[in-house]
Motif scaffolding. Structure first.
Motif, PDB file in Angstrom:
ATOM      1  N   LYS A  88       0.818  -1.211   0.000  1.00 47.19           N
ATOM      2  CA  LYS A  88       0.000   0.000   0.000  1.00 47.19           C
ATOM      3  C   LYS A  88       0.855   1.265   0.000  1.00 47.19           C
ATOM      4  CE  LYS A  88      -3.551   2.487   2.593  1.00 47.19           C
ATOM      5  NZ  LYS A  88      -4.425   2.498   3.791  1.00 47.19           N
ATOM      6  N   ARG A  89       1.969   1.250   0.712  1.00 48.60           N
ATOM      7  CA  ARG A  89       2.839   2.435   0.826  1.00 48.60           C
ATOM      8  C   ARG A  89       4.052   2.362  -0.095  1.00 48.60           C
ATOM      9  NH1 ARG A  89      -0.368   6.152   3.256  1.00 48.60           N
ATOM     10  NH2 ARG A  89      -1.133   5.466   5.302  1.00 48.60           N
ATOM     11  N   PHE A  90       4.187   1.275  -0.826  1.00 44.62           N
ATOM     12  CA  PHE A  90       5.378   1.028  -1.631  1.00 44.62           C
ATOM     13  C   PHE A  90       5.572   2.078  -2.717  1.00 44.62           C
ATOM     14  CE2 PHE A  90       7.728  -1.167  -5.039  1.00 44.62           C
ATOM     15  CZ  PHE A  90       8.797  -1.683  -4.327  1.00 44.62           C
ATOM     16  N   PHE A  91       4.521   2.370  -3.438  1.00 44.08           N
ATOM     17  CA  PHE A  91       4.590   3.340  -4.541  1.00 44.08           C
ATOM     18  C   PHE A  91       5.052   4.702  -4.034  1.00 44.08           C
ATOM     19  CE2 PHE A  91       2.741   6.671  -7.178  1.00 44.08           C
ATOM     20  CZ  PHE A  91       3.095   6.270  -8.463  1.00 44.08           C
ATOM     21  N   SER A  92       4.388   5.203  -3.020  1.00 41.21           N
ATOM     22  CA  SER A  92       4.691   6.535  -2.501  1.00 41.21           C
ATOM     23  C   SER A  92       6.089   6.605  -1.897  1.00 41.21           C
ATOM     24  CB  SER A  92       3.641   6.933  -1.455  1.00 41.21           C
ATOM     25  OG  SER A  92       3.865   8.244  -0.994  1.00 41.21           O
ATOM     26  N   ALA A  93       6.486   5.567  -1.142  1.00 43.75           N
ATOM     27  CA  ALA A  93       7.809   5.574  -0.502  1.00 43.75           C
ATOM     28  C   ALA A  93       8.922   5.599  -1.546  1.00 43.75           C
ATOM     29  CB  ALA A  93       7.963   4.352   0.401  1.00 43.75           C
ATOM     30  N   ASN A  94       8.806   4.785  -2.585  1.00 39.49           N
ATOM     31  CA  ASN A  94       9.818   4.782  -3.647  1.00 39.49           C
ATOM     32  C   ASN A  94       9.823   6.102  -4.414  1.00 39.49           C
ATOM     33  OD1 ASN A  94      11.341   2.058  -4.243  1.00 39.49           O
ATOM     34  ND2 ASN A  94       9.305   1.501  -3.511  1.00 39.49           N
ATOM     35  N   MET A  95       8.649   6.654  -4.629  1.00 38.13           N
ATOM     36  CA  MET A  95       8.535   7.928  -5.339  1.00 38.13           C
ATOM     37  C   MET A  95       9.285   9.033  -4.589  1.00 38.13           C
ATOM     38  SD  MET A  95       7.049   9.264  -8.081  1.00 38.13           S
ATOM     39  CE  MET A  95       5.533   8.394  -8.497  1.00 38.13           C
TER      40      MET A  95
END
Length: 416
Positions: free
Chosen positions: A225-232
């Motif tokens: 769930k937080r993977f996209f935002s954290a990598n971004m």
């Protein structure tokens, strides 16, 4: 909803007759009186009814009006990025607070009210709602939701941009998060993600290890769930710092992620899926490529929106932003100046510091357009107004492009 009406509604939902529910414990006539609120059941009778309906006694006897509560939640878009339903809350909800159901839906509504008071800077009242929500979940023995409520309380402070206080409150929950994480697999992930976001304006030394912890935990728990935002965010940081190897690492993570997890929201968020992590939003190297990307993106969104495959009231606000930015990249500066409106890039929904900086940077197409048209004093004044919107976070490393733009607009004054 009264106790009797709630019992009747649950009975009918379960397709039970009065005889079915009454069983051999009470009479059909007594149950009819209870359902019509003409008799108050004893605790023994309540226990029997609750057992037959497969609910708790607390569920049957909770206060408030569940239907009204659901209606209040459904009548407005509380997740809207560019507006918040103050009028709906003030006109329809606050005057009837006694109708808020003491249920999960009621706690959702209390959270909206908490956010309302954060917006208004009335933190004492907002904190009272934090206590109300926590007390409810504690009363029904769901302690991990008590902890979840404390995380949501920290999030609510983003609406008043009190990042330091939000960070402090998060840190205070860490022991409880670790204690109850087995009851809520999302709890630990959300904790580290929020702590990373708030650390941007509090303690940047923690930002990188916290962000990396979110990425690692996503793999460990198979919860992305937080993977996209954290990598971004991590890729954006390293891109601004000029560490392109690290930037490519996070860029690669997102490419792999998007290969198997394309969601509707990415249709709205990503202009360039081949290089999903944007580093410079305005001072792009290849304007023509950016024009092509913007044209394709806008066309794609419009097609999806018209077909109804993307349902987003936020598009009403996003579309003008992308159109005006497209004019800038086409070097149509007069169109930018004529269509730009003050505050059009300022979202009222909860914005973490990086998001606010990005929106402020994107809005600099206006002073840059004024500058290109020779209206240099107006450009500097416009830049100053935008800078005021991020006064509390202007020293963040994420403001690099923002102040590169400032150097362009104020170049002549600096050389004097």
């Amino acid at each position: 909803m009264t106790l009797g009406k709630r019992i009747r509604q649950l009975r009918k939902e379960r397709k039970m007759t009065l005889v079915d529910l009454a069983g051999d414990k009470i009479t059909k006539g007594m149950l009819s009186l209870i359902e019509n609120d003409k008799s108050t059941p004893s605790m023994e009778t309540l226990a029997h009814i609750a057992k037959e309906l497969d609910v708790s006694i607390g569920y049957l006897t909770r206060e408030g009006d569940e239907d009204w509560t659901k209606q209040m939640l459904a009548e407005s878009d509380f997740s809207h990025y560019f507006s918040f339903p103050f009028e709906h809350i003030e006109k329809n909800i606050l005057p009837q607070l006694d109708r808020v159901s003491q249920s999960n839906k009621g706690m959702e509504l209390y959270n909206i009210i908490r956010i309302y008071y954060r917006y208004r800077g009335e933190h004492g009242t907002a904190d009272e709602y934090t206590e109300k929500i926590g007390k409810f979940y504690r009363s029904i023995g769901i302690e991990h939701l008590v902890v979840r409520n404390r995380l949501n309380d920290a999030v609510s402070l983003m609406y008043s941009q009190d990042y330091s206080e939000a960070y402090s409150r998060l840190v205070e929950t860490e022991a409880e998060v670790m204690e109850f994480k087995d009851y809520d697999s999302q709890l630990e992930l959300d904790y580290y993600y929020l702590k990373a976001v708030f650390s941007v304006s509090v303690d940047m030394k923690e930002f990188i290890p916290l962000g990396d912890r979110v990425v690692a935990l996503s793999y460990e728990t198979e919860n992305f769930k937080r993977f996209f935002s954290a990598n971004m965010i991590l890729g954006y940081y390293y891109g601004l710092e000029g560490d392109m190897e690290k930037h490519k690492e996070y860029q690669g993570n997102l490419r792999k992620y998007l290969d198997f997890n394309r969601q509707e929201k990415y249709e709205l968020e990503l202009i360039d899926t081949t290089t999903p992590i944007t580093v410079f939003y305005v001072l792009v190297e290849d304007r023509q490529r950016h024009v092509t990307l913007y044209e394709a993106y806008i066309e794609n969104i419009e097609v999806h929106h018209e077909a109804g495959t993307i349902q987003s009231s936020n598009m009403t606000f996003y579309h003008p932003l992308f159109m005006i930015e497209l004019s800038y990249f086409r070097e149509d500066y007069r169109t930018v100046v004529e269509n730009y409106k003050e505050n059009m890039y300022i979202r009222s929904a909860a914005q973490h510091p990086i998001d606010r900086i990005i929106m402020a940077t994107r809005s600099c197409i206006y002073p840059l357009s004024l500058y290109q048209l020779g209206e240099k004093q107006e450009a500097r004044e416009a830049f100053g107004r935008i800078e005021d919107t991020i006064e509390d976070i202007k020293h963040s490393p994420f403001t690099k492009e923002f102040y590169m733009i400032r150097d362009i607009i104020f170049e002549e004054t600096q050389s004097e």
